[in-house]
Motif scaffolding. Structure first.
Motif, PDB file in Angstrom:
ATOM      1  N   THR A  14      97.859  55.522 -12.628  1.00 21.58           N
ATOM      2  CA  THR A  14      97.879  56.405 -13.780  1.00 21.58           C
ATOM      3  C   THR A  14      97.604  57.828 -13.314  1.00 21.58           C
ATOM      4  O   THR A  14      96.713  58.053 -12.482  1.00 21.58           O
ATOM      5  CB  THR A  14      96.789  55.985 -14.791  1.00 21.58           C
ATOM      6  OG1 THR A  14      97.001  54.623 -15.135  1.00 21.58           O
ATOM      7  CG2 THR A  14      96.837  56.829 -16.036  1.00 21.58           C
ATOM      8  N   THR A  15      98.351  58.779 -13.820  1.00 22.65           N
ATOM      9  CA  THR A  15      98.114  60.179 -13.516  1.00 22.65           C
ATOM     10  C   THR A  15      96.860  60.624 -14.258  1.00 22.65           C
ATOM     11  O   THR A  15      96.780  60.511 -15.487  1.00 22.65           O
ATOM     12  CB  THR A  15      99.313  61.041 -13.949  1.00 22.65           C
ATOM     13  OG1 THR A  15     100.476  60.559 -13.285  1.00 22.65           O
ATOM     14  CG2 THR A  15      99.091  62.495 -13.609  1.00 22.65           C
ATOM     15  N   ILE A  16      95.862  61.135 -13.527  1.00 21.84           N
ATOM     16  CA  ILE A  16      94.622  61.552 -14.176  1.00 21.84           C
ATOM     17  C   ILE A  16      94.513  63.071 -14.277  1.00 21.84           C
ATOM     18  O   ILE A  16      93.680  63.571 -15.006  1.00 21.84           O
ATOM     19  CB  ILE A  16      93.386  60.978 -13.456  1.00 21.84           C
ATOM     20  CG1 ILE A  16      93.329  61.432 -12.003  1.00 21.84           C
ATOM     21  CG2 ILE A  16      93.362  59.471 -13.546  1.00 21.84           C
ATOM     22  CD1 ILE A  16      92.053  61.070 -11.298  1.00 21.84           C
ATOM     23  N   ASN A  60      97.174  66.549 -14.455  1.00 18.86           N
ATOM     24  CA  ASN A  60      98.508  67.115 -14.431  1.00 18.86           C
ATOM     25  C   ASN A  60      98.353  68.620 -14.562  1.00 18.86           C
ATOM     26  O   ASN A  60      98.197  69.139 -15.656  1.00 18.86           O
ATOM     27  CB  ASN A  60      99.349  66.525 -15.566  1.00 18.86           C
ATOM     28  CG  ASN A  60     100.811  66.864 -15.414  1.00 18.86           C
ATOM     29  OD1 ASN A  60     101.207  67.459 -14.428  1.00 18.86           O
ATOM     30  ND2 ASN A  60     101.599  66.495 -16.394  1.00 18.86           N
ATOM     31  N   ASN A  98      88.241  60.221 -20.151  1.00 12.76           N
ATOM     32  CA  ASN A  98      89.532  60.902 -19.997  1.00 12.76           C
ATOM     33  C   ASN A  98      89.387  62.396 -20.275  1.00 12.76           C
ATOM     34  O   ASN A  98      90.134  62.982 -21.039  1.00 12.76           O
ATOM     35  CB  ASN A  98      90.599  60.287 -20.886  1.00 12.76           C
ATOM     36  CG  ASN A  98      91.047  58.946 -20.380  1.00 12.76           C
ATOM     37  OD1 ASN A  98      90.966  58.656 -19.198  1.00 12.76           O
ATOM     38  ND2 ASN A  98      91.510  58.105 -21.287  1.00 12.76           N
TER      39      ASN A  98
END
Length: 70
Positions: free
Chosen positions: A25-27, A29, A61
């Motif tokens: 998962t891209t955490i 960007n 998140n």
């Protein structure tokens, strides 16, 4: 003959010892080049270009970032 065995054993070693990635998962960007990463519990700390320093909280998140001149 020596090169053939070397290539064969190298290929076999890469195949046997490679890790399987099931998902990722891209955490973060952002337009930043990451220079260092540190995983600390539920946080991933990073430092990058333009003196950007911060962390990403994996549980919430949430991103926190500071710009510091070093």
């Amino acid at each position: 003959m020596k090169k053939t065995f070397s290539i064969l054993f190298l290929s076999l070693g890469l195949l046997v010892f490679s890790q399987q990635i099931e998902s990722f998962t891209t955490i973060l960007n952002d337009k930043i080049s990451i220079r260092a990463l540190e995983v600390d519990g539920d946080k991933v700390w990073y430092s990058g270009t333009d003196s950007k320093l911060g962390f990403v909280d994996l549980k919430k998140n949430q991103k926190s970032e500071t710009n510091q001149t070093l």
